[in-house]
Write a protein that holds these residues in place. Structure first.
Motif, PDB file in Angstrom:
ATOM      1  N   THR A   8       0.845  -1.192   0.000  1.00 23.15           N
ATOM      2  CA  THR A   8       0.000   0.000   0.000  1.00 23.15           C
ATOM      3  C   THR A   8       0.878   1.238   0.000  1.00 23.15           C
ATOM      4  O   THR A   8       1.782   1.363   0.833  1.00 23.15           O
ATOM      5  CB  THR A   8      -0.922   0.030   1.235  1.00 23.15           C
ATOM      6  OG1 THR A   8      -1.657  -1.189   1.301  1.00 23.15           O
ATOM      7  CG2 THR A   8      -1.895   1.202   1.158  1.00 23.15           C
ATOM      8  N   VAL A  10       0.753   5.438   0.222  1.00 26.27           N
ATOM      9  CA  VAL A  10      -0.112   6.552   0.622  1.00 26.27           C
ATOM     10  C   VAL A  10       0.693   7.840   0.536  1.00 26.27           C
ATOM     11  O   VAL A  10       1.754   7.957   1.153  1.00 26.27           O
ATOM     12  CB  VAL A  10      -0.658   6.378   2.055  1.00 26.27           C
ATOM     13  CG1 VAL A  10      -1.622   7.517   2.394  1.00 26.27           C
ATOM     14  CG2 VAL A  10      -1.350   5.030   2.212  1.00 26.27           C
ATOM     15  N   LEU A  43      -7.468   3.263  -3.582  1.00 24.43           N
ATOM     16  CA  LEU A  43      -8.310   3.473  -2.414  1.00 24.43           C
ATOM     17  C   LEU A  43      -8.764   4.926  -2.318  1.00 24.43           C
ATOM     18  O   LEU A  43      -9.819   5.222  -1.747  1.00 24.43           O
ATOM     19  CB  LEU A  43      -7.543   3.085  -1.145  1.00 24.43           C
ATOM     20  CG  LEU A  43      -6.955   1.666  -1.133  1.00 24.43           C
ATOM     21  CD1 LEU A  43      -6.098   1.462   0.119  1.00 24.43           C
ATOM     22  CD2 LEU A  43      -8.047   0.613  -1.208  1.00 24.43           C
ATOM     23  N   ALA A  48      -3.895   7.091  -2.529  1.00 27.51           N
ATOM     24  CA  ALA A  48      -3.645   5.831  -1.843  1.00 27.51           C
ATOM     25  C   ALA A  48      -3.986   4.670  -2.768  1.00 27.51           C
ATOM     26  O   ALA A  48      -5.053   4.656  -3.391  1.00 27.51           O
ATOM     27  CB  ALA A  48      -4.471   5.741  -0.564  1.00 27.51           C
ATOM     28  N   THR A 287      -3.781   7.578   7.274  1.00 22.91           N
ATOM     29  CA  THR A 287      -2.896   6.651   6.561  1.00 22.91           C
ATOM     30  C   THR A 287      -3.084   5.234   7.090  1.00 22.91           C
ATOM     31  O   THR A 287      -3.013   4.257   6.340  1.00 22.91           O
ATOM     32  CB  THR A 287      -1.429   7.081   6.716  1.00 22.91           C
ATOM     33  OG1 THR A 287      -1.279   8.416   6.231  1.00 22.91           O
ATOM     34  CG2 THR A 287      -0.495   6.166   5.945  1.00 22.91           C
ATOM     35  N   TYR A 290      -5.885   3.484   5.295  1.00 24.90           N
ATOM     36  CA  TYR A 290      -5.480   2.988   3.972  1.00 24.90           C
ATOM     37  C   TYR A 290      -4.619   1.734   4.101  1.00 24.90           C
ATOM     38  O   TYR A 290      -4.767   0.796   3.307  1.00 24.90           O
ATOM     39  CB  TYR A 290      -4.715   4.073   3.211  1.00 24.90           C
ATOM     40  CG  TYR A 290      -5.557   5.246   2.791  1.00 24.90           C
ATOM     41  CD1 TYR A 290      -6.714   5.069   2.039  1.00 24.90           C
ATOM     42  CD2 TYR A 290      -5.199   6.553   3.135  1.00 24.90           C
ATOM     43  CE1 TYR A 290      -7.485   6.160   1.643  1.00 24.90           C
ATOM     44  CE2 TYR A 290      -5.960   7.636   2.743  1.00 24.90           C
ATOM     45  CZ  TYR A 290      -7.097   7.440   2.001  1.00 24.90           C
ATOM     46  OH  TYR A 290      -7.859   8.522   1.607  1.00 24.90           O
ATOM     47  N   ARG A 295     -11.325   2.267   1.947  1.00 18.14           N
ATOM     48  CA  ARG A 295     -11.423   3.235   0.858  1.00 18.14           C
ATOM     49  C   ARG A 295     -11.841   4.593   1.404  1.00 18.14           C
ATOM     50  O   ARG A 295     -12.487   4.680   2.451  1.00 18.14           O
ATOM     51  CB  ARG A 295     -12.428   2.757  -0.198  1.00 18.14           C
ATOM     52  CG  ARG A 295     -12.021   1.447  -0.842  1.00 18.14           C
ATOM     53  CD  ARG A 295     -12.988   0.996  -1.913  1.00 18.14           C
ATOM     54  NE  ARG A 295     -12.527  -0.276  -2.454  1.00 18.14           N
ATOM     55  CZ  ARG A 295     -11.575  -0.394  -3.376  1.00 18.14           C
ATOM     56  NH1 ARG A 295     -11.012   0.694  -3.882  1.00 18.14           N
ATOM     57  NH2 ARG A 295     -11.186  -1.586  -3.803  1.00 18.14           N
ATOM     58  N   ARG A 296     -11.473   5.625   0.697  1.00 16.66           N
ATOM     59  CA  ARG A 296     -11.774   6.987   1.166  1.00 16.66           C
ATOM     60  C   ARG A 296     -13.240   7.180   1.462  1.00 16.66           C
ATOM     61  O   ARG A 296     -13.619   7.813   2.447  1.00 16.66           O
ATOM     62  CB  ARG A 296     -11.301   7.996   0.109  1.00 16.66           C
ATOM     63  CG  ARG A 296     -11.561   9.460   0.494  1.00 16.66           C
ATOM     64  CD  ARG A 296     -10.740   9.835   1.704  1.00 16.66           C
ATOM     65  NE  ARG A 296     -11.006  11.186   2.174  1.00 16.66           N
ATOM     66  CZ  ARG A 296     -12.042  11.518   2.923  1.00 16.66           C
ATOM     67  NH1 ARG A 296     -12.917  10.599   3.332  1.00 16.66           N
ATOM     68  NH2 ARG A 296     -12.219  12.760   3.315  1.00 16.66           N
TER      69      ARG A 296
END
Length: 302
Positions: A8, A10, A43, A48, A287, A290, A295-296
């Motif tokens: 991941t 970010v 994401l 992200a 962070t 994520y 997801r946002r």
């Protein structure tokens, strides 16, 4: 059999749009190293992204990330895909959930800020034994009036960006959340309520005649107590280690960070950063959402 993993990335606001190119380059690097990669899963647009992959050992995947020499402004987490959404979350308070060290701010009112801050810095760097450093700093607060604590909370304690969103999103998804601090109950009680933690644990300052005695109640909540709290809650909730998450910034957080399924260091001291599975060096506390694959649009805003 090599388990499926996920990388991941970010970016904070300073990284701009470059993260999309970086994500594509890293996916290509993983493939060259022998990984079978899924398509990048965004994401949050340009901020992200998840790159899930299989067929590559963690050590080799980490080498790909190191060789990529990520620019400043990008945090990353490399972990197994299974169990990435945790069910138990423990967090340090000072310089993690809030932006200050409360004991240093109290010392400012007592006229000993420089002396206390120096001890705090050394203790958080792991250069001093925590209990001795704690008692020495509390002793310098002797005589400070109770109202000074309220002034520190009102005037100086500020939540770290993303703290409330992090905790409320995790609670909305069934996670048990605990604030565990080497600081003081006066502050953890209030921060717990403001952020939305289920519980808090910390140290109790003792008063006499409306002023601090320079002594805190024993036993002191130190690194061992933080670790024991993590283990006790894990067993109480009948959870596996892989289902737990801990975050902190100082040396007294290391045992808790090392024992968690995912241990994260937040803008941390060198020893804590080295002990963690992942570091948040640039971004805010969202962070950590994520890193767990949220997801946002799933965020529960404060």
């Amino acid at each position: 059999m090599i388990q499926k993993s996920v990388l991941t990335l970010v970016a904070d606001h300073t990284a701009g749009s470059t993260i999309r190119n970086i994500a594509e380059d890293l996916a290509a690097a993983l493939k060259r190293a022998g990984a079978r990669c899924d398509a990048p899963d965004w994401l949050a647009a340009d901020q992200a992204v998840d790159i899930a992959f299989s067929g590559l050992e963690t050590k080799a995947a980490n080498a790909c990330v190191r060789d990529a020499d990520l620019p400043a402004g990008i945090d990353y987490c490399l972990q197994p895909l299974a169990d990435r959404r945790k069910k138990l979350f423990l967090a340090d308070m000072d310089s993690t959930i809030i932006t200050v060290e409360c004991i240093d701010e109290l010392a400012d009112f007592a006229g000993f800020r420089e002396e206390v801050s120096a001890i705090t810095e050394r203790a958080m760097n792991g250069e001093l034994e925590f209990n001795e450093a704690f008692r020495a700093r509390v002793a310098m607060l002797k005589g400070l009036k109770e109202e000074a604590l309220q002034r520190v909370f009102d005037e100086r304690v500020r939540l770290t960006p993303g703290a409330a969103t992090l905790v409320r999103t995790m609670r909305a998804n069934g996670v048990y959340t605990a604030l565990v601090s080497g600081g003081f109950t006066f502050f953890t009680n209030r921060v717990r309520d403001e952020v939305g933690f289920h519980m808090d644990m910390s140290n109790e300052l003792l008063f006499e005649g409306g002023a601090l005695t320079g002594i805190a109640a024993e036993p002191i909540l130190n690194s061992t107590a933080k670790l024991n709290t993590l283990e006790a809650l894990r067993h109480e909730k009948n959870l596996r280690r892989e289902e737990t998450l801990a975050i902190g910034d100082g040396a007294n957080d290391i045992p808790m960070i090392e024992a968690a399924g995912l241990g994260v260091a937040f803008h941390a001291k060198e020893k804590a950063a080295a002990a963690a599975d992942a570091n948040i060096r640039y971004g805010d506390l969202t962070t950590l959402l994520y890193f767990q694959g949220y997801r946002r649009e799933e965020f529960v805003e404060a």
